[in-house]
Scaffold this motif. Structure first.
Motif, PDB file in Angstrom:
ATOM      1  N   PHE A  92       0.834  -1.099   0.106  1.00 33.38           N
ATOM      2  CA  PHE A  92      -0.012  -0.069   0.092  1.00 33.38           C
ATOM      3  C   PHE A  92       0.842   1.208   0.106  1.00 33.38           C
ATOM      4  O   PHE A  92       1.881   1.167   0.729  1.00 33.38           O
ATOM      5  CB  PHE A  92      -0.983  -0.095   1.191  1.00 33.38           C
ATOM      6  CG  PHE A  92      -1.694   1.064   1.320  1.00 33.38           C
ATOM      7  CD1 PHE A  92      -2.663   1.668   0.515  1.00 33.38           C
ATOM      8  CD2 PHE A  92      -1.598   2.144   2.402  1.00 33.38           C
ATOM      9  CE1 PHE A  92      -3.550   2.661   0.411  1.00 33.38           C
ATOM     10  CE2 PHE A  92      -2.333   3.342   2.503  1.00 33.38           C
ATOM     11  CZ  PHE A  92      -3.265   3.670   1.435  1.00 33.38           C
ATOM     12  N   ASP A  93       0.476   2.162  -1.062  1.00 31.32           N
ATOM     13  CA  ASP A  93       1.318   3.298  -1.008  1.00 31.32           C
ATOM     14  C   ASP A  93       0.381   4.391  -0.804  1.00 31.32           C
ATOM     15  O   ASP A  93      -0.267   4.733  -1.695  1.00 31.32           O
ATOM     16  CB  ASP A  93       2.155   3.386  -2.386  1.00 31.32           C
ATOM     17  CG  ASP A  93       2.557   4.800  -2.538  1.00 31.32           C
ATOM     18  OD1 ASP A  93       2.988   5.646  -1.439  1.00 31.32           O
ATOM     19  OD2 ASP A  93       2.954   5.196  -3.648  1.00 31.32           O
ATOM     20  N   PRO A  94       0.378   5.177   0.143  1.00 33.70           N
ATOM     21  CA  PRO A  94      -0.448   6.344   0.584  1.00 33.70           C
ATOM     22  C   PRO A  94      -0.526   7.557  -0.489  1.00 33.70           C
ATOM     23  O   PRO A  94      -1.586   7.875  -0.915  1.00 33.70           O
ATOM     24  CB  PRO A  94      -0.209   6.951   1.842  1.00 33.70           C
ATOM     25  CG  PRO A  94       0.503   5.649   2.527  1.00 33.70           C
ATOM     26  CD  PRO A  94       1.279   4.833   1.447  1.00 33.70           C
ATOM     27  N   LYS A  95       0.495   7.621  -0.863  1.00 37.85           N
ATOM     28  CA  LYS A  95       0.589   8.823  -1.987  1.00 37.85           C
ATOM     29  C   LYS A  95       0.072   8.580  -3.205  1.00 37.85           C
ATOM     30  O   LYS A  95      -0.383   9.555  -4.001  1.00 37.85           O
ATOM     31  CB  LYS A  95       2.288   9.049  -2.289  1.00 37.85           C
ATOM     32  CG  LYS A  95       2.960   9.724  -1.068  1.00 37.85           C
ATOM     33  CD  LYS A  95       4.546  10.414  -1.397  1.00 37.85           C
ATOM     34  CE  LYS A  95       5.045  10.915  -0.262  1.00 37.85           C
ATOM     35  NZ  LYS A  95       4.131  11.931   0.586  1.00 37.85           N
ATOM     36  N   PRO A 280     -16.107  -6.099   9.527  1.00 34.73           N
ATOM     37  CA  PRO A 280     -15.124  -7.002   9.403  1.00 34.73           C
ATOM     38  C   PRO A 280     -14.633  -7.223   7.841  1.00 34.73           C
ATOM     39  O   PRO A 280     -13.579  -7.381   7.647  1.00 34.73           O
ATOM     40  CB  PRO A 280     -15.631  -8.415   9.596  1.00 34.73           C
ATOM     41  CG  PRO A 280     -16.775  -7.906  10.943  1.00 34.73           C
ATOM     42  CD  PRO A 280     -17.163  -7.015  10.567  1.00 34.73           C
ATOM     43  N   ARG A 281     -15.516  -6.640   6.945  1.00 34.14           N
ATOM     44  CA  ARG A 281     -15.232  -6.596   5.427  1.00 34.14           C
ATOM     45  C   ARG A 281     -14.025  -5.649   5.224  1.00 34.14           C
ATOM     46  O   ARG A 281     -13.443  -5.764   4.202  1.00 34.14           O
ATOM     47  CB  ARG A 281     -16.295  -6.240   4.560  1.00 34.14           C
ATOM     48  CG  ARG A 281     -16.890  -4.891   4.762  1.00 34.14           C
ATOM     49  CD  ARG A 281     -18.112  -4.777   3.876  1.00 34.14           C
ATOM     50  NE  ARG A 281     -18.864  -3.316   4.419  1.00 34.14           N
ATOM     51  CZ  ARG A 281     -18.288  -2.313   4.104  1.00 34.14           C
ATOM     52  NH1 ARG A 281     -17.295  -1.951   3.440  1.00 34.14           N
ATOM     53  NH2 ARG A 281     -19.096  -1.151   4.705  1.00 34.14           N
ATOM     54  N   CYS A 282     -13.953  -4.981   6.149  1.00 31.31           N
ATOM     55  CA  CYS A 282     -12.915  -3.706   5.926  1.00 31.31           C
ATOM     56  C   CYS A 282     -11.612  -4.084   6.701  1.00 31.31           C
ATOM     57  O   CYS A 282     -10.477  -3.437   6.790  1.00 31.31           O
ATOM     58  CB  CYS A 282     -13.254  -2.303   6.324  1.00 31.31           C
ATOM     59  SG  CYS A 282     -14.680  -1.769   5.651  1.00 31.31           S
ATOM     60  N   ASP A 283     -11.526  -5.351   7.208  1.00 29.58           N
ATOM     61  CA  ASP A 283     -10.753  -5.478   8.236  1.00 29.58           C
ATOM     62  C   ASP A 283      -9.035  -5.334   7.778  1.00 29.58           C
ATOM     63  O   ASP A 283      -8.300  -5.006   8.291  1.00 29.58           O
ATOM     64  CB  ASP A 283     -10.800  -7.002   9.105  1.00 29.58           C
ATOM     65  CG  ASP A 283     -10.542  -6.873  10.433  1.00 29.58           C
ATOM     66  OD1 ASP A 283     -10.240  -5.862  10.920  1.00 29.58           O
ATOM     67  OD2 ASP A 283     -10.514  -7.924  11.155  1.00 29.58           O
ATOM     68  N   HIS A 284      -8.982  -6.193   6.441  1.00 27.78           N
ATOM     69  CA  HIS A 284      -7.796  -6.249   5.882  1.00 27.78           C
ATOM     70  C   HIS A 284      -7.478  -5.739   4.748  1.00 27.78           C
ATOM     71  O   HIS A 284      -6.600  -5.898   3.920  1.00 27.78           O
ATOM     72  CB  HIS A 284      -7.520  -8.008   5.596  1.00 27.78           C
ATOM     73  CG  HIS A 284      -7.752  -8.903   6.609  1.00 27.78           C
ATOM     74  ND1 HIS A 284      -6.776  -8.828   7.739  1.00 27.78           N
ATOM     75  CD2 HIS A 284      -8.861  -9.809   7.171  1.00 27.78           C
ATOM     76  CE1 HIS A 284      -7.114  -9.934   8.591  1.00 27.78           C
ATOM     77  NE2 HIS A 284      -8.351 -10.349   8.293  1.00 27.78           N
ATOM     78  N   SER A 285      -8.309  -4.538   4.669  1.00 24.06           N
ATOM     79  CA  SER A 285      -7.899  -3.573   3.292  1.00 24.06           C
ATOM     80  C   SER A 285      -6.705  -2.833   3.752  1.00 24.06           C
ATOM     81  O   SER A 285      -6.916  -1.939   4.661  1.00 24.06           O
ATOM     82  CB  SER A 285      -9.248  -2.804   3.229  1.00 24.06           C
ATOM     83  OG  SER A 285      -8.825  -1.555   2.282  1.00 24.06           O
ATOM     84  N   PRO A 286      -5.734  -2.986   2.896  1.00 20.74           N
ATOM     85  CA  PRO A 286      -4.592  -2.135   3.062  1.00 20.74           C
ATOM     86  C   PRO A 286      -4.822  -0.554   3.490  1.00 20.74           C
ATOM     87  O   PRO A 286      -4.435   0.073   4.219  1.00 20.74           O
ATOM     88  CB  PRO A 286      -3.572  -2.227   2.141  1.00 20.74           C
ATOM     89  CG  PRO A 286      -4.109  -3.605   1.603  1.00 20.74           C
ATOM     90  CD  PRO A 286      -5.546  -3.573   1.686  1.00 20.74           C
ATOM     91  N   GLU A 289      -6.690  -0.023   6.549  1.00 17.59           N
ATOM     92  CA  GLU A 289      -5.769  -0.396   7.823  1.00 17.59           C
ATOM     93  C   GLU A 289      -4.855   0.641   7.984  1.00 17.59           C
ATOM     94  O   GLU A 289      -4.546   1.260   9.281  1.00 17.59           O
ATOM     95  CB  GLU A 289      -4.815  -1.572   7.509  1.00 17.59           C
ATOM     96  CG  GLU A 289      -5.533  -2.898   7.826  1.00 17.59           C
ATOM     97  CD  GLU A 289      -4.649  -4.126   7.533  1.00 17.59           C
ATOM     98  OE1 GLU A 289      -4.960  -5.077   7.999  1.00 17.59           O
ATOM     99  OE2 GLU A 289      -3.925  -3.929   6.750  1.00 17.59           O
ATOM    100  N   TRP A 290      -4.465   1.569   7.046  1.00 12.22           N
ATOM    101  CA  TRP A 290      -3.647   2.788   7.247  1.00 12.22           C
ATOM    102  C   TRP A 290      -4.564   3.872   7.832  1.00 12.22           C
ATOM    103  O   TRP A 290      -3.925   4.359   8.709  1.00 12.22           O
ATOM    104  CB  TRP A 290      -3.152   2.913   5.636  1.00 12.22           C
ATOM    105  CG  TRP A 290      -2.733   4.568   5.535  1.00 12.22           C
ATOM    106  CD1 TRP A 290      -1.376   4.962   5.988  1.00 12.22           C
ATOM    107  CD2 TRP A 290      -3.362   5.694   5.337  1.00 12.22           C
ATOM    108  NE1 TRP A 290      -1.293   6.253   5.920  1.00 12.22           N
ATOM    109  CE2 TRP A 290      -2.427   6.725   5.330  1.00 12.22           C
ATOM    110  CE3 TRP A 290      -4.545   5.765   4.568  1.00 12.22           C
ATOM    111  CZ2 TRP A 290      -2.764   8.038   4.914  1.00 12.22           C
ATOM    112  CZ3 TRP A 290      -5.187   7.023   4.268  1.00 12.22           C
ATOM    113  CH2 TRP A 290      -4.269   8.070   4.443  1.00 12.22           C
ATOM    114  N   LEU A 291      -5.639   4.101   7.178  1.00  7.95           N
ATOM    115  CA  LEU A 291      -6.412   4.795   7.803  1.00  7.95           C
ATOM    116  C   LEU A 291      -6.568   4.945   9.381  1.00  7.95           C
ATOM    117  O   LEU A 291      -6.772   5.683   9.907  1.00  7.95           O
ATOM    118  CB  LEU A 291      -7.890   5.227   6.939  1.00  7.95           C
ATOM    119  CG  LEU A 291      -8.934   5.890   7.396  1.00  7.95           C
ATOM    120  CD1 LEU A 291      -8.563   7.731   7.172  1.00  7.95           C
ATOM    121  CD2 LEU A 291     -10.244   5.726   6.944  1.00  7.95           C
TER     122      LEU A 291
END
Length: 321
Positions: A92-95, A280-286, A289-291
């Protein structure tokens, strides 16, 4: 060929075909796939049966692929490459993230918590966007499960058994009065608190019930206004001797901005936990997780600092002496 027919085929054989074409050797292909040479030979036999072609002829120590083997191998480059990318860990690259995050929250969090996390969020991920929606306490599960919301920031008052959550910190409660209020220059006692009219700004419906629990056995307050936004109470704070009950840190921010006086609650009140909640559907979204890590770090730090700055301990809310 139908999808269910493809499901019944051993697609691992196609990966083995690519390795055989690359290595031109049963023994080297077996080594790459962690198989014995005899097992690899059986794989080649199954490939020949699956594709109805000899696939390779032997020339000395090497295998020479047939035209069909080369044709299938070339056709496999794109789908196997896509599968390799699909199954590889996502970096995951936030930029480069341009996702729109939808957050349900209270007016309190919008004014006093999130603004302090947003600068860092946009510094790390300048292309993200946000949509903030009002919290619906009774429908929080639905907002996160069936709605568009990625995250909630609130004090949940209904069951969140099927949801994930992380605590951000403890929040206290204080009162605001006008500079012209009869209590502006004197200490407010419990009798005063019960006597004057009240406005309460929703942090969540549960805060009202917490105050009512703390006042159990006493006469009920005269609640003249209950609103989601603070502005509704501020519009009438100079027209009647109103006591506005709000989170303690919001009280300090608003008092400076609107020249109001902050008063501690004249009774014991235990600060409550504020949390972020997600499905839980958002649990492992990179991206999510960053947010959540940013919100957790920035907001927890902010809430803890305010508790210290305002002299609030873990058990009660009161102004510094």
């Amino acid at each position: 060929m139908k999808v269910e027919e493809i499901y019944r085929r051993d697609l691992n054989l196609l990966v083995a075909l690519q390795v055989l074409v690359e290595e031109r050797s049963v023994s080297r292909a077996a080594e790459r796939l962690s198989l014995s040479q005899s097992a690899m030979s059986r794989v080649l036999g199954r490939l020949r049966s699956l594709l109805s072609d000899p696939l390779f002829t032997r020339q000395g120590q090497h295998l020479v692929p047939t035209e069909k083997a080369l044709s299938i191998n070339k056709a496999l480059d794109e789908p196997i490459g896509s599968l390799r990318q699909l199954l590889s860990p996502i970096e995951f690259d936030p930029k480069s993230c341009d996702q729109t995050f939808t957050i349900v929250t209270t007016d309190y969090a919008m004014q006093t918590i999130l603004p302090f996390a947003l600068p860092r969020i946009y510094q790390e991920a300048p292309n993200v966007a946000f949509e903030f929606l009002p919290l619906q306490d009774e429908h929080l599960k639905e907002q996160l499960t069936y709605g568009r919301a990625d995250l909630a920031i609130c004090r949940p008052i209904y069951s969140i058994d099927c949801l994930q959550y992380g605590e951000l910190g403890r929040v206290g409660v204080s009162c605001l009065v006008s500079k012209h209020h009869p209590l502006a220059d004197k200490q407010m006692c419990l009798e005063d608190y019960l006597h004057f009219p009240h406005a309460m700004i929703a942090i969540s419906d549960g805060v009202k019930s917490l105050i009512e629990q703390a006042l159990e056995g006493h006469p009920k307050r005269r609640m003249v206004l209950r609103a989601y936004h603070l502005e509704a109470a501020l519009a009438i704070v100079d027209t009647m001797p109103l006591i506005i009950t709000v989170p303690a840190d919001l009280a300090y921010l608003v008092s400076e901005r609107y020249d109001l006086t902050v008063k501690p609650l004249p009774f014991h009140f235990t600060p409550f936990d504020y949390s972020m909640i997600w499905h839980p559907r958002c649990d492992h979204s990179p991206a999510q997780e960053w947010l959540r890590s940013i919100v957790k770090e920035e907001c927890s730090k902010l809430i803890a600092k305010r508790v210290i700055d305002m002299g609030l301990d873990a058990d009660t809310t009161a102004l510094p002496k």
